[in-house]
Design an enzyme around this catalytic site. Structure first.
Site, PDB file in Angstrom:
ATOM      1  N   ALA A 113      16.511  -2.327 -54.176  1.00 15.87           N
ATOM      2  CA  ALA A 113      16.750  -1.191 -53.286  1.00 15.87           C
ATOM      3  C   ALA A 113      15.756  -0.080 -53.573  1.00 15.87           C
ATOM      4  CB  ALA A 113      18.169  -0.682 -53.474  1.00 15.87           C
TER       5      ALA A 113
ATOM      6  N   ALA B 183       0.804  -1.225   0.000  1.00 15.30           N
ATOM      7  CA  ALA B 183       0.000   0.000   0.000  1.00 15.30           C
ATOM      8  C   ALA B 183       0.836   1.273   0.000  1.00 15.30           C
ATOM      9  CB  ALA B 183      -0.931   0.005   1.208  1.00 15.30           C
TER      10      ALA B 183
ATOM     11  N   GLY C  68       1.833   2.630   8.392  1.00 17.06           N
ATOM     12  CA  GLY C  68       2.842   1.665   8.800  1.00 17.06           C
ATOM     13  C   GLY C  68       2.497   0.235   8.435  1.00 17.06           C
TER      14      GLY C  68
ATOM     15  N   ARG D  40      10.274   7.889  -1.047  1.00 22.66           N
ATOM     16  CA  ARG D  40      11.689   8.062  -1.391  1.00 22.66           C
ATOM     17  C   ARG D  40      11.985   7.757  -2.861  1.00 22.66           C
ATOM     18  NH1 ARG D  40      13.293   4.366   3.681  1.00 22.66           N
ATOM     19  NH2 ARG D  40      11.133   3.731   3.317  1.00 22.66           N
TER      20      ARG D  40
HETATM   21  C1  UD1 Z   1      10.484  -2.405   6.554  1.00 19.03           C
HETATM   22  C2  UD1 Z   1      10.665  -2.986   7.964  1.00 19.03           C
HETATM   23  C3  UD1 Z   1      12.160  -3.133   8.237  1.00 19.03           C
HETATM   24  C4  UD1 Z   1      12.769  -4.041   7.177  1.00 19.03           C
HETATM   25  C5  UD1 Z   1      12.482  -3.536   5.770  1.00 19.03           C
HETATM   26  C6  UD1 Z   1      12.877  -4.590   4.783  1.00 19.03           C
HETATM   27  C7  UD1 Z   1       8.814  -2.218   9.372  1.00 19.03           C
HETATM   28  C8  UD1 Z   1       8.366  -1.247  10.391  1.00 19.03           C
HETATM   29  N1  UD1 Z   1      10.054  -2.088   8.917  1.00 19.03           N
HETATM   30  O1  UD1 Z   1      11.059  -1.115   6.530  1.00 19.03           O
HETATM   31  O2  UD1 Z   1      12.366  -3.703   9.517  1.00 19.03           O
HETATM   32  O3  UD1 Z   1      14.170  -4.139   7.383  1.00 19.03           O
HETATM   33  O4  UD1 Z   1      11.081  -3.283   5.579  1.00 19.03           O
HETATM   34  O5  UD1 Z   1      12.750  -4.145   3.462  1.00 19.03           O
HETATM   35  O6  UD1 Z   1       8.062  -3.106   9.021  1.00 19.03           O
HETATM   36  N2  UD1 Z   1       3.462  -0.679   3.463  1.00 19.03           N
HETATM   37  C9  UD1 Z   1       2.080  -0.640   3.453  1.00 19.03           C
HETATM   38  N3  UD1 Z   1       1.449   0.278   4.226  1.00 19.03           N
HETATM   39  C10 UD1 Z   1       2.121   1.150   5.032  1.00 19.03           C
HETATM   40  C11 UD1 Z   1       3.516   1.092   5.037  1.00 19.03           C
HETATM   41  C12 UD1 Z   1       4.163   0.174   4.253  1.00 19.03           C
HETATM   42  O7  UD1 Z   1       1.432  -1.405   2.750  1.00 19.03           O
HETATM   43  O8  UD1 Z   1       1.458   1.928   5.709  1.00 19.03           O
HETATM   44  C13 UD1 Z   1       4.142  -1.647   2.598  1.00 19.03           C
HETATM   45  C14 UD1 Z   1       4.962  -0.973   1.519  1.00 19.03           C
HETATM   46  O9  UD1 Z   1       4.223  -0.836   0.327  1.00 19.03           O
HETATM   47  C15 UD1 Z   1       6.140  -1.898   1.342  1.00 19.03           C
HETATM   48  C16 UD1 Z   1       6.284  -2.597   2.686  1.00 19.03           C
HETATM   49  O10 UD1 Z   1       5.063  -2.398   3.363  1.00 19.03           O
HETATM   50  O11 UD1 Z   1       5.889  -2.862   0.348  1.00 19.03           O
HETATM   51  C17 UD1 Z   1       7.435  -2.039   3.509  1.00 19.03           C
HETATM   52  O12 UD1 Z   1       7.233  -0.661   3.762  1.00 19.03           O
HETATM   53  P1  UD1 Z   1       8.422   0.381   3.826  1.00 19.03           P
HETATM   54  O13 UD1 Z   1       7.859   1.683   4.222  1.00 19.03           O
HETATM   55  O14 UD1 Z   1       9.216   0.337   2.595  1.00 19.03           O
HETATM   56  O15 UD1 Z   1       9.274  -0.203   5.053  1.00 19.03           O
HETATM   57  P2  UD1 Z   1      10.832  -0.056   5.321  1.00 19.03           P
HETATM   58  O16 UD1 Z   1      11.118   1.291   5.837  1.00 19.03           O
HETATM   59  O17 UD1 Z   1      11.590  -0.501   4.148  1.00 19.03           O
HETATM   60 CA    CA Z   2      11.035  -0.990   2.051  1.00 20.49          CA
END
Ligand code: UD1
Ligand code: CA
Length: 485
Positions: A406, A12, A99, A17
């Site tokens: 050609a 989601a 999150g 970034r």
């Molecule tokens: C997350 C982990 C981290 C891990 C890393 C590995 C958490 C809190 N942290 O960090 O420990 O080392 O992944 O790649 O879990 N997403 C949602 N909804 C949200 C937030 C995120 O669906 O509200 C999904 C994103 O689309 C993504 C995944 O969850 O596919 C990870 O989210 P992201 O924000 O990239 O987490 P990281 O900071 O990478």
């Molecule tokens: Ca990630």
């Protein structure tokens, strides 16, 4: 009884970034959206029959640009492929991205109260089914799945920056929790064991754990990772299952990471093909954006791009800087440098290029020669025919043993409609001819150079439309007064 397994893919997030308006999980690696890679792996998992566990369903949590995410997956055919394996795909919506823990809450109501949930991330695309199966096997003790056990997939990596770190009890080595980089102390940041994000959680505890999460942390988010410390504190075992292949757990948060992963993915693909006997001249300058199937003794020079579904027959050689899209090449054929082919079928023992362009609907027969600056579109050509230089053959049916000189153009478009040109077997089209379609050149006919053909050319005869050549004796070119300097 088999342990029921539900996969939940978190997809989601916007991916701030990435600085892009496209949902992060739709950014491609090797021409396929990251989420497609993940669901492709789930499909492999689904086709794996295990005596100890069964994959019951897959849940995808979408949010940012969620309609586009769903549409992309529907278009990929993965949803129906999963359903054919008896695994239904359920969509859940997370309207506000608060999150990973909050994301899982959106799907939790649809999970059963027993068995385990396998959490995957849409931005960790290269995980392989084999690794997930090894991870799942860790759930079992004496042949039975432990209903209280969690497994987290971890890895030791040289540059752990950006990842959550796995905390272990220094005495027992037990996993005690996961700390996010932004919440970690200096000492915790030095931990090299990172959280891949992928974990197996026991459904009987999951609802309770999720309801106990708080967003009291550096990002004010509900971290899924916090359930690990809860499990530990409540006396439920957590297995840290490390994987040695770091590529499989690489997450994508920035374009720089996406591009680095793309290269690593291509390199891995190239190495696999090399191991199967495909001679890739430089595996660092090789790109497949889709699927590439090769028979034996295929040779691929540098900087070739393969897109969609491409098949190369035995002994095919592809020269430098070619682009082949949804194209099939017959055995023994050589594609010379700088050739571009899309939705084309190229027969065996032919030679195409350099600088040829085969557009959709091109079908070349055996032993064809298509040379430089020749364009084909929706045109079929029979065996042993040639168009060696500078020609446009569009909406045409060309027979066998035809020679297209050609500068030949099929004038297929009258400004409103497209018309067909038929060139029968053994015809010879003189250079710089225009064939104004609809028009037919009979078998064995010859067109004199420079012919503008507006009526059918009879079989076996010479047809010429150019004006008769004449020379005027004694003719003088008008002259200007010569400038003197
Ligand atoms: C997350 C982990 C981290 C891990 C890393 C590995 C958490 C809190 N942290 O960090 O420990 O080392 O992944 O790649 O879990 N997403 C949602 N909804 C949200 C937030 C995120 O669906 O509200 C999904 C994103 O689309 C993504 C995944 O969850 O596919 C990870 O989210 P992201 O924000 O990239 O987490 P990281 O900071 O990478
Ligand atoms: Ca990630």
């Amino acid at each position: 009884m088999k342990n029921p397994l539900h996969v939940v893919v978190l997809a989601a997030g916007r991916g701030k970034r990435m600085h892009s308006d496209i949902a992060k999980v739709l950014h491609p690696i090797g021409g396929r959206a990251m989420l497609e890679h993940v669901l492709g792996t789930v499909l492999e998992l689904a086709s794996n029959q295990s005596p100890s566990w069964v994959l019951e369903a897959v849940h995808v949590v979408r949010g940012f640009s969620g309609d586009a995410v769903r549409a992309a997956i529907e278009a990929s055919g993965l949803e129906s492929a999963l359903s054919k394996q008896g695994v239904e795909l359920f969509w859940h919506e997370q309207t506000e991205q608060r999150g990973t823990g909050h994301a899982l809450m959106q799907a939790q109501g649809a999970l059963p109260s027993s068995g385990h949930s396998l959490i995957l991330f849409g931005d960790v695309p290269l995980i392989e089914a084999k690794s997930l199966i090894e991870m799942i096997e860790r759930l079992f003790l004496d042949g039975h799945a432990s209903e209280d056990r969690s497994v987290i997939l971890s890895a030791m990596i040289d540059e752990p920056k950006g990842y959550g770190r796995i905390m272990r009890d220094p005495e027992s080595g037990d996993v005690t929790g996961i700390v996010e980089e932004r919440d970690a102390t200096e000492a915790q940041r030095k931990i090299a064991e990172i959280n891949s994000g992928m974990m197996l959680l026991p459904n009987r505890h999951l609802g309770r754990w999720l309801s106990q999460l708080s967003d009291n942390n550096a990002q004010s988010e509900y971290y899924l990772t916090d359930v690990i410390a809860m499990a530990h504190q409540q006396g439920h075992p957590v297995i840290g299952h490390p994987i040695s292949d770091a590529l499989q757990i690489q997450g994508v948060n920035t374009l720089t990471q996406l591009i680095a992963l793309e290269r690593a993915f291509q390199r891995r693909l190239a190495d696999r093909l090399l191991a199967q006997g495909v001679k890739i001249f430089d595996p660092n300058r090789f790109d497949v954006r889709g699927s590439l199937e090769c028979d034996s003794d295929v040779y691929i020079d540098i900087n070739v791009i393969f897109q969609g579904r491409v098949r190369l027959g035995r002994g095919v050689r592809v020269g430098a800087h070619c682009v082949l899209i949804d194209t099939e090449v017959g055995e023994g054929t050589e594609i010379l440098p700088f050739t571009h082919c899309e939705s084309a079928l190229i027969g065996p023992r032919s030679r195409v290029g350099p600088y040829a362009r085969l557009r959709p609907g091109t079908e070349l027969g055996e032993e064809n020669h298509v040379g430089n600056f020749v364009e084909f579109k929706a045109a079929k050509m029979g065996a042993y025919s040639k168009a060696n230089h500078l020609a446009y053959v569009g909406d045409a049916l060309v027979g066998s043993r035809v020679n297209i000189g050609a500068g030949t153009i099929t004038c297929n478009y009258d400004g409103a409609n497209k018309h067909q040109t038929v060139i029968e077997d053994d015809a010879f089209i003189g250079s710089d001819s225009q064939l104004v379609a609809p028009v037919r050149v009979g078998a064995g006919a010859t067109l004199g150079a420079g012919t503008t053909l507006t009526k059918d050319a009879p079989a076996g005869e010479l047809t010429v439309s150019r004006a008769k050549q004449l020379s005027i004796a004694g003719w003088k070119r008008p002259s200007k007064a010569i400038k003197k300097s």
